[in-house]
Design a protein around this motif. Sequence first.
Motif, PDB file in Angstrom:
ATOM      1  N   GLU A 191     -17.190 -39.272  -5.435  1.00 30.50           N
ATOM      2  CA  GLU A 191     -16.251 -38.187  -5.117  1.00 30.50           C
ATOM      3  C   GLU A 191     -16.229 -37.142  -6.227  1.00 30.50           C
ATOM      4  OE1 GLU A 191     -12.377 -39.678  -4.211  1.00 30.50           O
ATOM      5  OE2 GLU A 191     -13.116 -41.150  -2.768  1.00 30.50           O
ATOM      6  N   ILE A 192     -16.304 -37.604  -7.476  1.00 25.35           N
ATOM      7  CA  ILE A 192     -16.316 -36.658  -8.598  1.00 25.35           C
ATOM      8  C   ILE A 192     -17.523 -35.743  -8.515  1.00 25.35           C
ATOM      9  CG2 ILE A 192     -16.675 -36.494 -11.102  1.00 25.35           C
ATOM     10  CD1 ILE A 192     -14.911 -38.961 -11.406  1.00 25.35           C
ATOM     11  N   CYS A 202      -9.783 -38.167  -7.698  1.00 26.72           N
ATOM     12  CA  CYS A 202     -10.970 -38.810  -7.121  1.00 26.72           C
ATOM     13  C   CYS A 202     -10.899 -40.315  -7.377  1.00 26.72           C
ATOM     14  CB  CYS A 202     -12.256 -38.257  -7.732  1.00 26.72           C
ATOM     15  SG  CYS A 202     -12.569 -36.524  -7.344  1.00 26.72           S
ATOM     16  N   TYR A 213      -6.811 -32.190  -9.083  1.00 25.19           N
ATOM     17  CA  TYR A 213      -7.556 -32.946  -8.070  1.00 25.19           C
ATOM     18  C   TYR A 213      -7.521 -34.423  -8.451  1.00 25.19           C
ATOM     19  CZ  TYR A 213      -9.525 -28.261  -7.328  1.00 25.19           C
ATOM     20  OH  TYR A 213      -9.682 -26.915  -7.123  1.00 25.19           O
ATOM     21  N   LEU A 245     -16.991 -33.121  -5.930  1.00 31.14           N
ATOM     22  CA  LEU A 245     -15.989 -32.139  -6.379  1.00 31.14           C
ATOM     23  C   LEU A 245     -16.568 -31.173  -7.400  1.00 31.14           C
ATOM     24  CD1 LEU A 245     -13.052 -31.079  -6.567  1.00 31.14           C
ATOM     25  CD2 LEU A 245     -12.668 -32.818  -8.347  1.00 31.14           C
TER      26      LEU A 245
END
Length: 318
Positions: free
Chosen positions: A309-310, A304, A302, A313
């Motif tokens: 965003e992290i 970010c 992934y 996620l």
Amino acid sequence: MNKITTNAFHPMQLKISQADIGYKEILISGADAQLQSGEVCLLIGNNGVGKTTLIRSVLHQIAILRGTITLGDKNIQELSVKEIAEYIAVVLSKSAIPQNYTVNDLVSLGKYIHYPFYFELSKEDQKEVRETIENLGLQQYDATPLKNLSDGNLQKAFIGRALTQNSPVIILDEPTTHLDEKNKIIILKTLRKLAREHHKLILFSSHDWRLAKEFADKIWYIKDRTLHAGMVEDVLIRHHELTDPSLFNVNEYFKAPHIIAPPLYKEMLYSLLQKNSTADLSHLSFEFMDNRWHIDAKGNGYQCGSFEEILVLVKTLH
């Protein structure tokens, strides 16, 4: 009077040899360390490990339980209170505020260690007091009563008193605690300049190991009843807990992921994750490259672009 040798061929040295330090109970065992004129040393360790006790032992305010502490070529136990005061200027974290004193009065007080108190300071002494006040950025508070100062400016005034004392050794207990970043740097640059240009031996305690990298030559690090002493870089390399974000672990249930990133980014990510998760994240791997975070979760990749965003996620990967 037992004069300490401090000429060019015998620079000032503070040396601790096989010393057990504490009160009735040993806090630091078998300590060995030494500092020379021109060196700045950061004394660091968690609360209660013995930083202030070590300082008080160097000042011979409490006796060591075993071993020796020497200043110059004399055992500290052989020196009188007056002699120690002449050779060591001290700034304690909790100093009594003299009633009705102004900033100028307090900074001038450093000079009276050398004279009877009824003496009037010479023009040269007065000039040095003014320069010290200006160097610390306190000139606008010159005639201000100490009781009207902020904690930061009061701390700077006490440091000014120590500087005008002109002692070969300066010891400061948590000197930057009440200072903002700008004033903290002013103090630390002043101390480093004193060490370099005036050949002072300076020992100061702090909770912030980051200060060592920029301002100190040596570290004295107290951990597990042991004094780890040496060059800043050598001590930091040997003790990863000082530079690892896990030093700030406040979530006992948090299992950290593997993080490869510059120190600031690593610390920010670690703090973010432990504040927001009690999960075992040890199966995740984070790497910061090209201004993006690359995350591996058991073979799944992934990316970010932000900490926000992290966080989103990670919640989906629980």
